[in-house]
Design an enzyme around this catalytic site. Structure first.
Site, short mmCIF file in Angstrom:
data_model
loop_
_atom_site.label_atom_id
_atom_site.label_comp_id
_atom_site.label_asym_id
_atom_site.label_seq_id
_atom_site.Cartn_x
_atom_site.Cartn_y
_atom_site.Cartn_z
N HIS A 79 54.74 47.86 36.38
CA HIS A 79 54.98 47.12 35.14
C HIS A 79 55.78 45.85 35.40
O HIS A 79 56.38 45.31 34.47
CB HIS A 79 55.74 48.02 34.14
CG HIS A 79 54.92 49.16 33.66
ND1 HIS A 79 55.43 50.38 33.32
CD2 HIS A 79 53.58 49.29 33.48
CE1 HIS A 79 54.47 51.20 32.94
NE2 HIS A 79 53.34 50.55 33.03
N HIS A 80 55.80 45.38 36.65
CA HIS A 80 56.61 44.18 36.92
C HIS A 80 56.04 42.96 36.21
O HIS A 80 56.74 41.99 35.96
CB HIS A 80 56.72 43.91 38.43
CG HIS A 80 55.46 43.39 39.05
ND1 HIS A 80 54.36 44.19 39.26
CD2 HIS A 80 55.12 42.15 39.47
CE1 HIS A 80 53.40 43.44 39.81
NE2 HIS A 80 53.83 42.21 39.94
N LYS A 85 46.45 45.91 34.67
CA LYS A 85 45.02 45.60 34.67
C LYS A 85 44.33 46.42 35.74
O LYS A 85 44.84 46.58 36.85
CB LYS A 85 44.86 44.10 35.02
CG LYS A 85 43.46 43.58 34.95
CD LYS A 85 43.18 42.96 33.60
CE LYS A 85 41.73 42.62 33.37
NZ LYS A 85 40.85 43.78 33.22
N LYS A 109 46.61 43.46 44.81
CA LYS A 109 45.52 42.49 44.68
C LYS A 109 45.89 41.37 43.71
O LYS A 109 45.71 40.19 44.00
CB LYS A 109 44.28 43.24 44.17
CG LYS A 109 42.99 42.51 44.29
CD LYS A 109 41.83 43.35 43.77
CE LYS A 109 41.66 44.65 44.49
NZ LYS A 109 40.51 45.43 44.01
N ASP A 114 47.51 35.70 42.78
CA ASP A 114 48.29 35.08 41.70
C ASP A 114 47.70 35.29 40.32
O ASP A 114 47.60 34.36 39.51
CB ASP A 114 48.46 33.57 41.98
CG ASP A 114 49.38 33.31 43.16
OD1 ASP A 114 50.36 34.05 43.30
OD2 ASP A 114 49.10 32.39 43.95
N LYS A 121 44.60 51.60 36.96
CA LYS A 121 43.24 52.07 37.21
C LYS A 121 42.95 53.26 36.33
O LYS A 121 43.86 54.03 35.99
CB LYS A 121 43.08 52.50 38.68
CG LYS A 121 41.65 52.48 39.14
CD LYS A 121 41.20 51.07 39.46
CE LYS A 121 39.76 51.00 39.87
NZ LYS A 121 39.39 49.64 40.31
P1 NAD Z 1 28.29 50.20 41.36
O1 NAD Z 1 28.32 51.53 40.70
O2 NAD Z 1 27.71 49.05 40.63
O3 NAD Z 1 27.54 50.27 42.77
C1 NAD Z 1 27.84 51.15 43.82
C2 NAD Z 1 26.56 51.41 44.59
O4 NAD Z 1 26.85 52.15 45.77
C3 NAD Z 1 25.54 52.23 43.80
O5 NAD Z 1 24.29 51.57 43.84
C4 NAD Z 1 25.51 53.59 44.52
O6 NAD Z 1 24.23 54.19 44.47
C5 NAD Z 1 25.87 53.17 45.93
N1 NAD Z 1 26.47 54.22 46.75
C6 NAD Z 1 27.37 55.17 46.40
N2 NAD Z 1 27.72 55.91 47.46
C7 NAD Z 1 27.04 55.41 48.51
C8 NAD Z 1 27.00 55.73 49.89
N3 NAD Z 1 27.75 56.71 50.39
N4 NAD Z 1 26.19 55.00 50.68
C9 NAD Z 1 25.44 53.98 50.19
N5 NAD Z 1 25.46 53.63 48.89
C10 NAD Z 1 26.25 54.32 48.07
O7 NAD Z 1 29.82 49.94 41.77
P2 NAD Z 1 30.49 48.54 42.08
O8 NAD Z 1 31.10 48.04 40.82
O9 NAD Z 1 29.56 47.70 42.83
O10 NAD Z 1 31.72 49.00 43.00
C11 NAD Z 1 31.56 49.20 44.40
C12 NAD Z 1 32.92 49.15 45.06
O11 NAD Z 1 33.53 47.88 44.80
C13 NAD Z 1 33.93 50.20 44.60
O12 NAD Z 1 34.76 50.55 45.68
C14 NAD Z 1 34.75 49.45 43.56
O13 NAD Z 1 36.02 50.01 43.38
C15 NAD Z 1 34.82 48.08 44.21
N6 NAD Z 1 35.12 46.99 43.28
C16 NAD Z 1 34.34 46.75 42.20
C17 NAD Z 1 34.65 45.68 41.35
C18 NAD Z 1 33.77 45.30 40.18
O14 NAD Z 1 34.03 44.23 39.57
N7 NAD Z 1 32.77 46.06 39.83
C19 NAD Z 1 35.79 44.90 41.60
C20 NAD Z 1 36.57 45.17 42.73
C21 NAD Z 1 36.23 46.22 43.56
#
Ligand code: NAD
Length: 484
Positions: A79-80, A85, A109, A114, A121
């Site tokens: 909460h700093h 988010k 992150k 910034d 989460k």
């Molecule tokens: P998503 O659900 O859109 O896509 C994930 C994809 O990975 C899916 O198509 C799924 O079938 C596939 N998948 C799952 N397990 C798998 C495996 N073992 N091997 C191969 N494919 C596999 O999710 P996303 O939003 O793209 O998120 C992906 C990663 O990115 C997560 O770690 C998430 O926390 C991170 N992330 C997402 C965002 C965002 O804006 N969506 C932002 C920052 C970080």
């Protein structure tokens, strides 16, 4: 450390952390960076802990009339800065530890790029494929209701966004539920990643993947690092593979290929494909839509398993699925010299140590996938300002540019063509401004991290990124009133 292709056995000095949970792994990375900051133990402990952890359990009635109990979490790590988010994840693997780890990563992150938010989460323990759209809507609305009841959502309090298993559709349901229960003038800012019609922002869907591309580009333009790896500078001509072709994986691959890199392998739920001559991303997406699988695409070789993707010959691997995919078991088989962490926590702490010793360059998640939260911040600003970016100045800028172009034409004694004139006098719209802000944020954060790396003579970018985050958060806690 220069790249060592032949040192395949991890050194004895590596502390094996196979049984460490995700949150412990994040804290391990924090602890490695802490000695390079000036803060005392008390402040460091306060930064590390999760401020609030809320577990919720509720029933939903399924389409067949049966009742099912659903588990969910919302964790506010720090909460700093307010609001907090962080995305909401739908996966059968969600648990409290994972949500705490991801919330902590969000804090670091936001500080690294910034964005003036604390980290949070959310997670709901469901496998989305087992539920109808109607059921998913019910779950999302009920989960939101639970967050509202306990004060875990609001424009000034805690602002969710999409993550693994959720998208703009779920964010739209969250906003609608919140709005029905609140007369807050800024209600639209209670969640980001919404559909445009509900106050979303152009460029948010692709933002994380776009940021991944900007981060890889900055890294590949760093000559000293590329020299150590024996690679030329620039993204163009480099080969890469992607694990997970969802939102982040697809958009990362899209911008990488647009910049001239070659996609040679993809892993999805159904398996892995590899083609050293390159895979046509658009054709692959169409093929998967048609057949439900990537297997059998074009001239690619199909390989069993999903993690086998990391063993393929290429310059860059982009894990874009879930955490703990690159482990001490499969890291020695990695041939790529650059690991670009698009997913959160894809490399375990011991695998990181091993790869670092071997000279690989890891672009850390806490920096590389920050594009989503950067553009979420722009969306939140748009919502509290109640005005679309570019609305006030686009036409004014175009008129000014038109006057300059006319003046140049008069001085030069010749006219520009219609197309040239259009390009020269175009004012920035919302997408242009968002993209430019995203690029600026990723470049500035990369510069900050590399400066810290040089200052402390650190070998890896992850530790430098953590030092950067701790420095910014520590100051906030030092200045905070600590009650007796
Ligand atoms: P998503 O659900 O859109 O896509 C994930 C994809 O990975 C899916 O198509 C799924 O079938 C596939 N998948 C799952 N397990 C798998 C495996 N073992 N091997 C191969 N494919 C596999 O999710 P996303 O939003 O793209 O998120 C992906 C990663 O990115 C997560 O770690 C998430 O926390 C991170 N992330 C997402 C965002 C965002 O804006 N969506 C932002 C920052 C970080």
């Amino acid at each position: 450390m220069v790249w060592q292709p032949n040192r395949l056995t991890p050194k004895k000095s590596i502390v094996y952390m196979k049984h460490y949970k995700f949150y412990e792994q994040v804290n391990h990375n924090f602890d490695k960076a802490a000695p390079f900051t000036r803060f005392d133990k008390g402040i460091l402990n306060q930064i590390k802990v999760c401020n609030t952890v809320y577990k919720v359990v509720f029933p939903i009635k399924r389409d067949d009339g049966s009742i099912q109990v659903i588990e969910g979490w919302r964790v506010e790590h720090s909460h700093h800065k307010m609001p907090t988010k962080g995305g909401i994840r739908y996966s059968h693997k969600v648990d409290e530890d994972e949500t705490m780890a991801l919330a902590a990563l969000m804090t670091y992150k936001c500080a690294i790029v910034d964005v003036p938010f604390g980290g949070a989460k959310g997670g709901v323990k469901i496998s989305t494929r087992e539920y109808s759209d109607r059921e998913l809507e019910k779950i999302t609305r009920r989960y939101t209701f639970e967050l509202i009841k306990k004060g875990f959502i609001g424009p000034a309090v805690d602002v969710p966004a999409p993550d693994y298993g959720t998208s703009a559709r779920e964010m739209g349901w969250i906003l609608d539920t919140y709005r029905q229960m609140s007369d807050d003038l800024n209600a639209e800012a209670c969640v980001t990643g919404k559909p445009i019609q509900q106050g979303g922002i152009r460029g948010r869907t692709e933002a994380t993947g776009r940021g991944v591309y900007f981060g890889i580009r900055e890294t590949c333009n760093h000559k000293a690092d590329m020299d150590k790896l024996g690679l030329s500078t620039g993204v163009e001509g480099k080969t890469f593979v992607v694990q997970g072709l969802g939102n982040v994986g697809y958009h990362s691959a899209l911008y990488m290929t647009e910049a001239g890199a070659k996609l040679v392998g993809v892993a999805e739920m159904e398996g892995t494909i590899y083609d050293p001559n390159g895979l046509d991303l658009k054709a692959l997406m169409d093929y998967r839509k048609e057949t439900g699988s990537i297997i059998g695409f074009g001239n690619s070789t199909s390989l069993k398993g999903k993690r086998v993707i990391f063993e393929q010959e290429c310059d860059i691997i982009i894990p874009a699925a879930l955490e703990s995919q690159i482990t001490i078991e499969n890291a020695p088989k990695i041939k790529a010299k650059i690991i670009a962490e698009a997913a959160n926590g894809p490399t375990t702490a011991d695998a990181h140590e091993y790869l670092k010793e071997r000279g690989a360059l890891i672009i850390p998640d806490s920096y590389l996938n920050a594009g989503g939260v950067i553009v979420s911040y722009f969306e939140w600003l748009k919502n509290i300002q109640h005005v679309r970016y570019g609305r006030l100045n686009k036409r004014f800028d175009e008129a000014s540019l038109m006057r300059i172009v006319s003046e140049i034409e008069q001085l030069a004694g010749k006219s520009f063509g219609e197309v040239e004139r259009k390009v020269l006098t175009r004012g920035a719209d919302e997408y242009d401004l968002v993209d430019s802000g995203l690029e600026e944020s990723m470049i500035t954060a990369y510069e900050q991290i590399t400066t810290i790396r040089e200052e402390h003579n650190l070998e890896d970018l992850r530790t430098a990124a953590f030092v950067n985050a701790i420095n910014k958060i520590g100051i906030m806690y030092e200045q905070m009133g600590i009650f007796p």
